[in-house]
Design a protein around this motif. Structure first.
Motif, PDB file in Angstrom:
ATOM      1  N   ILE A   1     -12.217  -8.393   6.381  1.00 20.69           N
ATOM      2  CA  ILE A   1     -12.196  -7.785   7.698  1.00 20.69           C
ATOM      3  C   ILE A   1     -11.097  -6.732   7.755  1.00 20.69           C
ATOM      4  O   ILE A   1     -10.125  -6.776   6.984  1.00 20.69           O
ATOM      5  N   SER A   2     -11.260  -5.808   8.682  1.00 27.80           N
ATOM      6  CA  SER A   2     -10.259  -4.755   8.833  1.00 27.80           C
ATOM      7  C   SER A   2     -10.282  -4.273  10.280  1.00 27.80           C
ATOM      8  O   SER A   2     -11.338  -4.191  10.911  1.00 27.80           O
ATOM      9  N   ARG A   3      -9.081  -3.945  10.783  1.00 26.91           N
ATOM     10  CA  ARG A   3      -8.974  -3.418  12.143  1.00 26.91           C
ATOM     11  C   ARG A   3      -8.473  -1.993  12.055  1.00 26.91           C
ATOM     12  O   ARG A   3      -7.286  -1.760  11.894  1.00 26.91           O
ATOM     13  N   ASP A   4      -9.372  -1.052  12.086  1.00 25.79           N
ATOM     14  CA  ASP A   4      -9.008   0.365  12.138  1.00 25.79           C
ATOM     15  C   ASP A   4      -7.859   0.754  11.223  1.00 25.79           C
ATOM     16  O   ASP A   4      -7.061   1.618  11.538  1.00 25.79           O
ATOM     17  N   ARG A   5      -7.734   0.040  10.123  1.00 26.31           N
ATOM     18  CA  ARG A   5      -6.689   0.340   9.161  1.00 26.31           C
ATOM     19  C   ARG A   5      -7.273   0.202   7.769  1.00 26.31           C
ATOM     20  O   ARG A   5      -8.323  -0.379   7.583  1.00 26.31           O
ATOM     21  N   ARG A   6      -6.574   0.720   6.801  1.00 28.50           N
ATOM     22  CA  ARG A   6      -7.094   0.672   5.445  1.00 28.50           C
ATOM     23  C   ARG A   6      -7.022  -0.741   4.859  1.00 28.50           C
ATOM     24  O   ARG A   6      -7.829  -1.100   4.030  1.00 28.50           O
TER      25      ARG A   6
ATOM     26  N   SER B   1       0.833  -1.200   0.000  1.00 29.48           N
ATOM     27  CA  SER B   1       0.000   0.000   0.000  1.00 29.48           C
ATOM     28  C   SER B   1       0.867   1.248   0.000  1.00 29.48           C
ATOM     29  O   SER B   1       2.086   1.180   0.236  1.00 29.48           O
ATOM     30  N   ILE B   2       0.228   2.386  -0.248  1.00 27.71           N
ATOM     31  CA  ILE B   2       0.941   3.650  -0.222  1.00 27.71           C
ATOM     32  C   ILE B   2      -0.015   4.761   0.170  1.00 27.71           C
ATOM     33  O   ILE B   2      -1.164   4.794  -0.287  1.00 27.71           O
TER      34      ILE B   2
ATOM     35  N   SER C   1      -8.852   4.368  -1.226  1.00 29.14           N
ATOM     36  CA  SER C   1      -9.691   4.720  -0.080  1.00 29.14           C
ATOM     37  C   SER C   1      -9.687   6.226   0.117  1.00 29.14           C
ATOM     38  O   SER C   1      -8.661   6.892  -0.080  1.00 29.14           O
ATOM     39  N   THR C   2     -10.835   6.764   0.530  1.00 31.89           N
ATOM     40  CA  THR C   2     -10.918   8.196   0.812  1.00 31.89           C
ATOM     41  C   THR C   2     -10.718   8.506   2.279  1.00 31.89           C
ATOM     42  O   THR C   2     -10.811   9.644   2.691  1.00 31.89           O
ATOM     43  N   GLY C   3     -10.439   7.512   3.084  1.00 26.75           N
ATOM     44  CA  GLY C   3     -10.269   7.768   4.498  1.00 26.75           C
ATOM     45  C   GLY C   3     -11.602   7.827   5.198  1.00 26.75           C
ATOM     46  O   GLY C   3     -12.532   7.143   4.813  1.00 26.75           O
ATOM     47  N   GLY C   4     -11.718   8.630   6.210  1.00 23.04           N
ATOM     48  CA  GLY C   4     -12.917   8.601   7.021  1.00 23.04           C
ATOM     49  C   GLY C   4     -12.844   7.439   7.978  1.00 23.04           C
ATOM     50  O   GLY C   4     -11.808   6.818   8.146  1.00 23.04           O
ATOM     51  N   SER C   5     -13.956   7.085   8.569  1.00 24.07           N
ATOM     52  CA  SER C   5     -13.919   6.073   9.627  1.00 24.07           C
ATOM     53  C   SER C   5     -14.389   4.693   9.179  1.00 24.07           C
ATOM     54  O   SER C   5     -14.380   3.761   9.956  1.00 24.07           O
TER      55      SER C   5
END
Lengths: 113, 111
Positions: free
Chosen positions: B93-98, A49-50, A93-97
């Protein structure tokens, strides 16, 4: 409207040479980019990723380059190996929660011995 | 590998029947996602969950519902299966990460 585009459905390279997979995006809010590899009958596997604050990230044989002004990223595999033959997906991804990802349609890489 | 299992791995069903796919994780990750993969479309998000009983729609949610009553389980239901829902379904699944980690997939055929 496709926000993440992988314009090459397939790519064929010789073992030992460099493989370059390309990805373009249209949404300027994307700030994180990922590459996944997928073998037939298996789930996608995270590769590298980057973040948008960087322009290069390297992990072993895999390097991802990000050109924000061109909204373009690429994955370089050096040297390519037959085991690298798989479908590669670009995601953003655009971020956010919610950490949602938007995927491209994938590029099938074939590495010939 | 992340501890994600999907069941069943293969299913053939008839048009109009209800179908439930299960995703189970042992990683205690907060976020869970359902995708479908179709030729020419890549991976498309159906629904996702950001906590127990907290879910939201993705880009192709019509005809699907989800439920998450426990952290480890995320269910995808097709209330009345149609042939257009023939696909391979992946849970992630994901843990508070992208980065998301994917299960092995369920191949669903609706005849």
């Amino acid at each position: 409207d496709q926000q993440v585009k992988q314009n090459s459905p397939s790519l064929s390279v010789q073992e030992g040479r460099i493989s370059i997979l390309n990805c373009d995006y249209t949404n300027s809010m994307f700030d994180y980019f990922l590459w996944y590899k997928k073998y037939p009958a298996e789930g996608p596997t995270f590769l590298i990723s980057i973040s948008s604050i960087k322009d290069k990230n390297e992990d072993g044989r895999f390097t991802v380059f990000l050109n924000k002004s061109a909204k373009h990223l690429s994955l370089h595999i050096v040297p390519s190996q037959p085991g690298d033959s798989a479908v590669y997906f670009c995601a953003a991804s655009t971020g956010g929660s919610n950490y949602k990802l938007t995927f491209g349609k994938g590029t099938l890489l074939t590495v010939n011995p | 590998d992340a501890g994600i299992t999907q069941s069943p791995r293969h299913k053939v069903t008839e048009t109009g029947t209800p179908v439930t796919l299960r995703c189970h994780q042992t990683e205690n990750h907060r976020y869970m996602y359902w995708y479908r993969q179709d030729p020419g479309h890549g991976l498309r998000l159906i629904h996702y969950s950001y906590g127990v009983k907290d879910t939201d729609k993705g880009e192709v949610s019509d005809g699907y519902s989800v439920s998450r009553s426990k952290t480890e389980d995320f269910l995808l239901t097709l209330e009345s299966a149609t042939s257009s829902q023939t696909s391979v379904y992946f849970c992630a699944i994901s843990r508070d990460r992208r980065e998301q980690y994917f299960g092995p997939g369920t191949r669903l055929t609706v005849t």
